[in-house]
Scaffold this active site. Structure first.
Site, PDB file in Angstrom:
ATOM      1  N   GLU A 142       0.824  -1.210   0.000  1.00 55.13           N
ATOM      2  CA  GLU A 142       0.000   0.000   0.000  1.00 55.13           C
ATOM      3  C   GLU A 142       0.857   1.258   0.000  1.00 55.13           C
ATOM      4  O   GLU A 142       0.526   2.248  -0.670  1.00 55.13           O
ATOM      5  CB  GLU A 142      -0.943  -0.005   1.209  1.00 55.13           C
ATOM      6  CG  GLU A 142      -1.967  -1.128   1.220  1.00 55.13           C
ATOM      7  CD  GLU A 142      -3.053  -0.959   0.163  1.00 55.13           C
ATOM      8  OE1 GLU A 142      -3.060   0.065  -0.533  1.00 55.13           O
ATOM      9  OE2 GLU A 142      -3.895  -1.865   0.049  1.00 55.13           O
ATOM     10  N   ARG A 159       0.591   3.752  -3.283  1.00 51.13           N
ATOM     11  CA  ARG A 159      -0.089   5.026  -3.010  1.00 51.13           C
ATOM     12  C   ARG A 159       0.893   6.174  -2.820  1.00 51.13           C
ATOM     13  O   ARG A 159       0.711   7.252  -3.398  1.00 51.13           O
ATOM     14  CB  ARG A 159      -0.971   4.892  -1.770  1.00 51.13           C
ATOM     15  CG  ARG A 159      -2.041   3.832  -1.875  1.00 51.13           C
ATOM     16  CD  ARG A 159      -3.088   4.002  -0.801  1.00 51.13           C
ATOM     17  NE  ARG A 159      -3.917   2.793  -0.633  1.00 51.13           N
ATOM     18  CZ  ARG A 159      -5.137   2.790  -0.123  1.00 51.13           C
ATOM     19  NH1 ARG A 159      -5.691   3.912   0.271  1.00 51.13           N
ATOM     20  NH2 ARG A 159      -5.814   1.655  -0.001  1.00 51.13           N
ATOM     21  N   ASP A 213      -5.328  -9.923  -7.976  1.00 51.35           N
ATOM     22  CA  ASP A 213      -5.719  -9.136  -9.144  1.00 51.35           C
ATOM     23  C   ASP A 213      -4.565  -8.438  -9.853  1.00 51.35           C
ATOM     24  O   ASP A 213      -4.345  -8.613 -11.054  1.00 51.35           O
ATOM     25  CB  ASP A 213      -6.806  -8.127  -8.761  1.00 51.35           C
ATOM     26  CG  ASP A 213      -6.434  -7.307  -7.531  1.00 51.35           C
ATOM     27  OD1 ASP A 213      -5.421  -7.616  -6.869  1.00 51.35           O
ATOM     28  OD2 ASP A 213      -7.166  -6.343  -7.217  1.00 51.35           O
ATOM     29  N   GLU A 245     -12.268   0.654 -10.129  1.00 48.09           N
ATOM     30  CA  GLU A 245     -11.920  -0.284 -11.197  1.00 48.09           C
ATOM     31  C   GLU A 245     -12.809  -0.164 -12.431  1.00 48.09           C
ATOM     32  O   GLU A 245     -12.321  -0.266 -13.572  1.00 48.09           O
ATOM     33  CB  GLU A 245     -11.945  -1.718 -10.662  1.00 48.09           C
ATOM     34  CG  GLU A 245     -10.804  -2.052  -9.725  1.00 48.09           C
ATOM     35  CD  GLU A 245     -11.004  -1.491  -8.327  1.00 48.09           C
ATOM     36  OE1 GLU A 245      -9.997  -1.325  -7.604  1.00 48.09           O
ATOM     37  OE2 GLU A 245     -12.172  -1.206  -7.951  1.00 48.09           O
TER      38      GLU A 245
END
Length: 649
Positions: A279, A283, A412, A547
């Site tokens: 993360e 980010r 994913d 998404e």
């Protein structure tokens, strides 16, 4: 002398405008007063009783009558309201053909770009052209509902769905339609003007989200818009940093400058705090690198180098598969307390950022550690026709929890980064392309099904050879990734699948009562079923995820099919209707199937500003060179990084 009856006398006094009591002159007024005094108390009371309702009705009608008179004096004709698309107001008649009318919304700043928006320093560092800065118009009520700031509207112009703990969730904002310039019926707005309006609506959504963050969570990780406070994850100003390149791309100069000042003066990574490697990389590191490329301002590269070096201890493991958590102050790393595993998506979705950091700093250590992870995963046994399990052990370097395959959470972005690394490096790393193509074939072979009622194509999950018709919203990244591959020369059936899956992701929104997708959807396989999608009660929440609009952006860029813009517009309107908090910010909600009480979760994720609104802005932009997909790739947090120039021959 004839004396009139009471009934006749009242009739003369009240109703006859030609009687002598209505004549002008002092003498006549005195005569009327004497006759009034001659009436009995009962007669006077009756007259006053009859006059009072007339006075009250007249007072009530006076404002509307005067407005009509004013309108008639300004124009020869009334403006007739016609049926327009939801949330869109007509333009100002034929005059609109001469150029777009001013776009409403809060002022961004002067046209002139400040000097400190400097050119990039150093060789081979591409920089996005300076963003256009929109002036605030003097006055205009053009544009879709929700375009204008709250301060420009009266309370009666706002329709509110509900309120929770004192904070209002705004359903819609109704703005008055202005008459055309020549008084004739307003013409339908041209398509290009609609897109200008939509860009401004996205800007306004960002300003509103930023308003809440700045008011109640400045310098903290996340806004809690209902309780008007903040939440901390790492304590690194996550929302602020995640939003930097979005503000630059949108041309929000004032907001960008105040955020940059915080980065310069307040942001420090010398803190005794555990952060998640994945993360923090996607980010914070991703945004700092992206913002450096777009602005050329060295402060962002310096912060990126500092953070990157502090994340390196995560790779000091027996297998070279990184730990999930790093203490960026102490320089130590560890797996989660409950396991020695890392999720596959987390260890294989940090490569774009670390590789780019090495290129910019000319320090190979960052690229070396992530390339090693990619090579290890490439060789591992336990794949299923290119599909990978969700977990990998940091001690052994082997897949764990084998037999479960998904394109949703925990796996994913592994597939996404295979293609994007190949593109980032100039299509020279064949093992990345090989793994990607094999994975797409595995998806088509094992995970693709169609619903019974409408034949919607979806991606399910496989658990020990048992198919589960469950699809996370996260999987809606796939249409965009498939389209990106096709754009770069991969097989045509990839694009066919992208089109089919894009329709399904759209239906995940459209078939919900709020127009917003659930976090997880299940699909009906039997033709006898009445609907394609059903949602379990625990899966009905919406986290403001990006998404679907991400894939809509790719699909529109590559096909120019305007339906993808319309689908994105519908999603934005639903966000504004059901998740917008009047005091500032947007909130995730608990129940997309309940438009009356969607149930706010009191949290605005940083990716709503960093990804969702950015992709919507790019979707509505007509400038195909704004972050051209032939020049940039987006990391999994929507931070654009440049495609590397080919090596010298």
């Amino acid at each position: 002398m004839y004396t009139p009856s009471r009934k006749e006398y009242i009739s003369v006094t009240v109703r006859d405008p030609h009687s002598h009591c209505y004549n002008n002159g002092k003498h006549r007024r005195q005569s009327c007063w004497r006759k009034w005094k001659q009436l009995s108390r009962l007669q006077r009371s009756l007259i006053l009783f009859l006059l009072a309702p007339l006075l009250i009705i007249g007072a009530l009608l006076f404002p509307s009558i005067t407005e009509q008179w004013a309108g008639l004096s300004d124009s020869e004709h009334w403006l007739q309201h016609r049926d327009l698309p939801p949330g869109v107001n007509p333009v100002l008649g034929p005059a609109a053909a001469e150029g777009p009318a001013p776009v409403a919304g809060p002022r961004v700043g002067p046209v002139n770009t400040p000097d400190d928006f400097a050119e990039p320093r150093g060789p081979n560092v591409p920089m996005l052209a300076r963003p256009p800065i929109k002036k605030r118009p003097v006055e205009s009520s053009r544009g879709p509902a929700g375009l204008h700031r709250d301060g420009n509207m009266s309370d009666t112009e706002k329709k509110v769905v509900s309120s929770w703990r004192g904070a209002m969730i705004e359903a819609e904002q109704v703005t008055e339609v202005p008459p055309s310039a020549d008084g004739k019926e307003a013409a339908a707005p041209p398509s290009d003007l609609l897109e200008v309006d939509r860009l401004e609506v996205v800007r306004d959504a960002f300003r509103h989200a930023w308003k809440g963050y700045k008011s109640y969570a400045w310098g903290h990780d996340e806004l809690k818009p209902i309780s008007k406070t903040f939440g901390e994850w790492f304590g690194l100003g996550l929302t602020l940093i995640d939003s930097l390149d979005t503000m630059w791309i949108m041309g929000l100069k004032e907001e960008f400058e105040e955020a940059k000042q915080w980065v310069e003066k307040e942001l420090s990574f010398d803190r005794n705090v555990d952060v998640n490697l994945f993360e923090t990389t996607i980010r914070i590191l991703g945004s700092l690198l992206s913002t450096f490329h777009l602005t050329g301002q060295q402060i962002f590269l310096e912060k990126a180098k500092d953070l990157g070096s502090r994340l390196m201890p995560a790779f000091k493991t027996p297998s070279k598969i990184p730990y999930s958590d790093v203490n960026i102050g102490k320089g130590t790393a560890h797996p989660p307390r409950w396991t020695t595993d890392s999720t596959l998506a987390e260890v294989t979705s940090i490569q774009l950022e670390f590789r780019e950091l090495s290129r910019l700093t000319q320090d190979p250590q960052y690229q070396e550690v992530v390339n090693e992870v990619t090579k290890l995963v490439h060789k591992l046994p336990g794949k299923h026709d290119g599909l990978v399990p969700m977990f990998i052990n940091t001690n052994s370097g082997q897949f764990s929890h084998r037999g479960v395959f998904t394109l949703g959470a925990r796996a994913d972005s592994y597939y996404e980064y295979l293609l994007k690394q190949w593109l980032q490096g100039g299509k020279t790393e064949d093992h990345l392309l090989e793994d990607y193509l094999q994975a797409v074939d595995g998806v088509k072979k094992h995970l693709i099904r169609q619903t019974g009622p409408s034949k919607l194509t979806f991606v399910g999950e496989l658990s020990h050879n048992r198919f589960n018709p469950k699809m996370d919203h996260l999987v809606c990244f796939l249409p965009g990734t498939l389209a990106l591959g096709f754009h770069n020369g991969l097989p045509g059936d990839h694009m066919d699948l992208a089109v089919q899956l894009m329709e399904t992701c759209h239906q995940m929104y459209k078939q919900m009562e709020t127009g917003l997708s659930p976090e997880i959807a299940h699909f009906n396989l039997q033709a006898s079923d009445t609907s394609d999608v059903y949602v379990k009660s625990a899966d009905r929440h919406n986290l403001l995820r990006p998404e679907t609009v991400e894939s809509l952006f790719y699909m529109y860029r590559f096909t120019k099919d305007r339906k993808y813009r319309e689908w994105g517009w519908e999603i934005l309107q639903s966000f504004n209707k059901y998740t917008k908090v009047s005091s500032g910010g947007y909130t995730s909600i608990n129940n997309v199937r309940d438009p009356v009480n969607p149930g706010p979760r009191d949290k605005m994720e940083s990716f709503f500003l960093g990804e969702t609104l950015k992709y919507l802005f790019l979707l509505f932009s007509d400038d195909m060179e704004l972050l051209s997909l032939d020049k940039y790739i987006f990391n999994t947090e929507a931070h654009p990084l440049p495609i590397w120039p080919p090596p010298p021959k």
